[in-house]
Design an enzyme around this catalytic site. Sequence first.
Site, PDB file in Angstrom:
ATOM      1  N   GLU A  30       0.877  -1.154   0.122  1.00 32.91           N
ATOM      2  CA  GLU A  30      -0.003   0.212   0.071  1.00 32.91           C
ATOM      3  C   GLU A  30       0.893   1.127   0.023  1.00 32.91           C
ATOM      4  OE1 GLU A  30      -0.968  -2.744   1.675  1.00 32.91           O
ATOM      5  OE2 GLU A  30      -2.778  -2.996   0.807  1.00 32.91           O
ATOM      6  N   HIS A  99     -11.191  -5.575   9.886  1.00 36.89           N
ATOM      7  CA  HIS A  99     -11.897  -5.425   8.426  1.00 36.89           C
ATOM      8  C   HIS A  99     -12.961  -4.467   8.649  1.00 36.89           C
ATOM      9  CE1 HIS A  99      -9.191  -8.518   6.677  1.00 36.89           C
ATOM     10  NE2 HIS A  99      -9.745  -8.169   5.501  1.00 36.89           N
TER      11      HIS A  99
END
Lengths: 298, 434
Positions: A30, A99
């Site tokens: 990322e 998440h």
Amino acid sequence: VGHYGGSYKVTYDLYKKYGDMRLLDTPICENGFMGMGIGAAMTGLRPIVEGMNMGFLLLAYNQISNNAGMLHYTSGGQYKVPMVIRGPGGVGRQLGAEHSQRLESYFQSIPGVQLVACSTAANAKALLKSAIRSDNPIIFFEHVLLYNVKGETKDGYYQPLEKAEMVRSGRDVTILCYSRMRYVVMQAVAELEKQGYDPEVIDLISLKPFDMEAITNSVKKTKRVIIVEECMKTGGIGASLSATINESCFDDLDHQVVRLSSQDVPTAYAYELEAATIVQPEQVVAAVQRVVGTPVSA
Amino acid sequence: MAFAMGEVSKVCLAGEQQPVRVQPQSAPRQLLPKGRSRRCFTPLRAAGNPNVAAAAATAKPPAAAKKAIDQAYPGINPEKAEDLYRDMYLGREFEEMCAQMYYRGKMFGFVHLYCGQEAVSTGVIRHLRQSDYICSTYRDHVHALSKGVPAKNIMAELYGKKTGICRGQGGSMHMFSAEHGLLGGFAFIGEGIPVGLGAAFRSKYLRDALGDEGHDSVSVNFFGDGTANNGQFYECLNMATLYKLPCIFVVENNLWAIGMSHLRATGPSGIADEEPFIYKKGPAFGMPGVLVDGMDVRAVHKVAAEAIARARRGEGPTLIEAQTYRFRGHSLADPDELRSKEEKEKWLARDPIPMFAEWAVKEGLLTEGKIKELQQSVMAEVEEAVKFADESPKPEKGQLLENVFADPKGFGIDPSGKYRFEMPGFRSGEAAVS
């Protein structure tokens, strides 16, 4: 975004139409690919970077804060970073703590970025079109549970990124919400209408900067504010919004600003605990009853 | 494989078992005389300097000189030698002037000087076009100079004046130039490498995805030995090879990351190695790794030429490890207590600037007179830069809010319904914007 079709299939089959370089599948790094997007934006392209879940943007935070937010300023205006950082966030169905992060507020303080949260099919499309065309770096929050919501969209319509959306006009209380909380609030409103209340519901859309015109006009009318957010209470979007309303509308308020936020707790896996972490419609109903008292029309 | 093995560099194509140190070309230099001034080198005021005068006495006649140069160092003709020498000398004089001005209270904060490493900046960047990109770190003044950013605008930026290259908003560690392709100036190590990769990606994208054939710009990333242990470095090595980006990674290994020795921070690079080599990490990521003597501008120049040509041909990235040394501390605030006197003197003896001058004079590429002329031109440029910076105005408060957003609508809407940037007080920096 390419062969897999994107997180929740948002970019499904686009690579067949536009090719692998335009729907660029990256390795899982990322910080690296966010920085690459920033470099590409600085040199003239308009990248849209997907965080497969917004939580993964924590790994890209160095690049988002130091580079996306700051480079236009530290370069004295020489480089701009016209990019969109988008992805699904928020609490889903038992996806577990990492998440199910609601981290809009983590990005709030970064000078130089705008935060936008879409909530309907119509505004998702119109806001994304505007975000892509904007010269600023935009962090675009979608919600994991809203991808199945169907609705009308308008072609060729661009929604301004800084304006809030009036969902329901009313007189009793101003309810400010965004993203999935809009639906939670509207569910509560269905119940509240039966009880004789007349709340005004505004979808913030722009989490940074706040649309102070829409908000102050509403507060002047209703004199009461409830903020309903999925962010944690501590340092959430509601926290800075509450402070701003306090400063701008102090004389108009008849009640302190009420914040309904999620608990300062990691999202548990178990369904009941997860439900207890975030704001539910019953809490909104109770808050309105507490803040407004007896409904005017009753 | 296009890279020359042997005398100027060592190329690693697969894991090698024997650690190798590149030997410098020239004979060992004399140590500098004791009692020298505060400056860390004795500038070659050519007339009266014994080494250059001796070199001039034994200089080859022009025809023989040209033949020798073409074989060992193609591309260094007299014109190029002038360019290389002047650029290195400018880098050194500029940094020395920064040190003076810092201690006189004209600039503040963290200032990181490049003295000693000039051969790397000059050797690589002087190949590049204006449309190529470089991405640097906080030690970025000389990279900016080599790329063509005017010295006076860099000095003004260091003084925090509004005529600075970033309007005084960036400072020493954040030099940017859109005109000259300088992508920054970054304070966090490794942070700039992905940005440099993005510029390389853009070049390939314009060519391959949008079919615009003319784009073959390359992107060069400069960073240090400490960065070679950071995750962003590895993420970018992988992506550069994966997408075959026109990108060059230049590790300026000066053996120290502030106070952390490279030997204490980095593990051995191969199973049989005892030393940590960074260039050997290249092949592990699918690109050639090249080790070069970073004090020898001719070697750096040669290696860089090949890496850049390779990138322009579309063959992908290269990792270059340049062994070099910074003569001063990490920053002007660093007491520099950890590095031994012996180590410093060993490297000071291999100062790239006098080394190159001697060779150039001996080969007949430059004359003593030309060197003196170049030095004077550089000193005049640096003096002018200081004067310009001194006389430039400071930024007004009105500049405060101007460059936060490229589109100032990002400041949002005021209760009155107007965008905040339309409100009075925005242009004077007085407005409330949140």
